[in-house]
Design an enzyme around this catalytic site. Structure first.
Site, PDB file in Angstrom:
ATOM      1  N   ILE A 291      23.898  13.481 -34.645  1.00 36.32           N
ATOM      2  CA  ILE A 291      25.111  12.731 -34.428  1.00 36.32           C
ATOM      3  C   ILE A 291      24.817  11.622 -33.615  1.00 36.32           C
ATOM      4  O   ILE A 291      24.464  11.291 -32.499  1.00 36.32           O
ATOM      5  CB  ILE A 291      26.040  13.591 -33.554  1.00 36.32           C
ATOM      6  N   GLU A 292      25.157  10.543 -34.416  1.00 38.99           N
ATOM      7  CA  GLU A 292      24.722   9.127 -33.743  1.00 38.99           C
ATOM      8  C   GLU A 292      25.368   8.095 -34.729  1.00 38.99           C
ATOM      9  O   GLU A 292      25.173   8.379 -36.075  1.00 38.99           O
ATOM     10  CB  GLU A 292      23.330   9.072 -33.353  1.00 38.99           C
ATOM     11  N   GLY A 293      25.475   6.877 -34.307  1.00 36.24           N
ATOM     12  CA  GLY A 293      25.848   5.739 -35.008  1.00 36.24           C
ATOM     13  C   GLY A 293      27.315   5.849 -35.305  1.00 36.24           C
ATOM     14  O   GLY A 293      27.710   6.210 -36.382  1.00 36.24           O
TER      15      GLY A 293
END
Length: 223
Positions: free
Chosen positions: A118-120
């Site tokens: 979970i990133e960006g």
């Protein structure tokens, strides 16, 4: 981590002295078909577990090297997990069904964990509720298809507070899942963890970014 790495570890989070810390690595799709000799080199440099990217970066699709890379890694490491960087423009259930069935068929998923990266915020909706629903559906789909790790869920979350808050509005509804915490301070320690998202402690810490070693590039991890 998206640019650089997943492993299938069944972790129980225990705080241990630095001398007893277990050091690992994660490896991205962009490193290609990493050889057995490269993993042998990593082992000789003190790494004890690995996490390999099963997806194809931010694009939809599986890492075409995943079966070979995991097979090569398992020759030297007993614990090899995988991580998925999701393409949220697709249905969570259809994407995860496709991925998990293929990974099971290819022998990549056996008794290991699946971590969701979970990133960006640019890869997610501007709506936290939509993102939470997508992730909930993805996890539910994986849980329905794969239980090999022997835990109540074989899905962990890769996140940092700086990414979790804008993407998921710091929801705590996923805090029953293991946390692979990203915090680049070059310290193999959990002592600087500040709770977020309902997590009071991490299970793994990614403490150092791109590191060139053994003819490849890794991120460094610890538990």
């Amino acid at each position: 981590m998206r640019i650089v790495a997943a492993l299938c570890l069944v972790f129980v989070c225990v705080f241990v002295p630095a001398s007893e810390a277990t050091k690992g690595f994660d490896l991205s799709y962009f490193q290609g078909d990493v050889s057995s000799s490269d993993f042998s080199c990593l082992k000789s440099n003190g790494y004890d577990f690995g996490i390999i990217e099963a997806s194809k970066g931010s694009e939809y699709g599986l890492n075409p090297y995943i079966s070979s890379v995991v097979s090569n890694a398992r020759q030297h490491f007993p614990n090899v997990d995988v991580y998925i960087f999701p393409d949220t423009s697709y249905s969570a259930s259809s994407e995860m069904t496709s991925y998990i069935n293929a990974l099971k068929s290819d022998g990549v998923l056996t008794s290991n964990m699946v971590w969701i990266d979970i990133e960006g915020s640019q890869y997610w909706s501007s709506s936290c509720s939509s993102n939470q629903s997508w992730l909930k559906e993805a996890i539910s789909t994986i849980d329905s298809l794969y239980k090999g790790c022997g835990l109540s869920t074989c899905v962990g979350i890769y996140a940092s507070e700086s990414q979790w808050s804008p993407i998921m509005c710091n929801t705590s509804q996923f805090s029953n899942h293991q946390l692979w915490w990203a915090y680049y301070d070059n310290e193999a320690s959990f002592s600087d963890f500040t709770p977020f998202g309902g997590w009071s402690k991490p299970n793994i810490k990614q403490y150092k970014g791109t590191t060139y070693i053994c003819s490849t590039a890794i991120d460094e991890d610890y538990y």
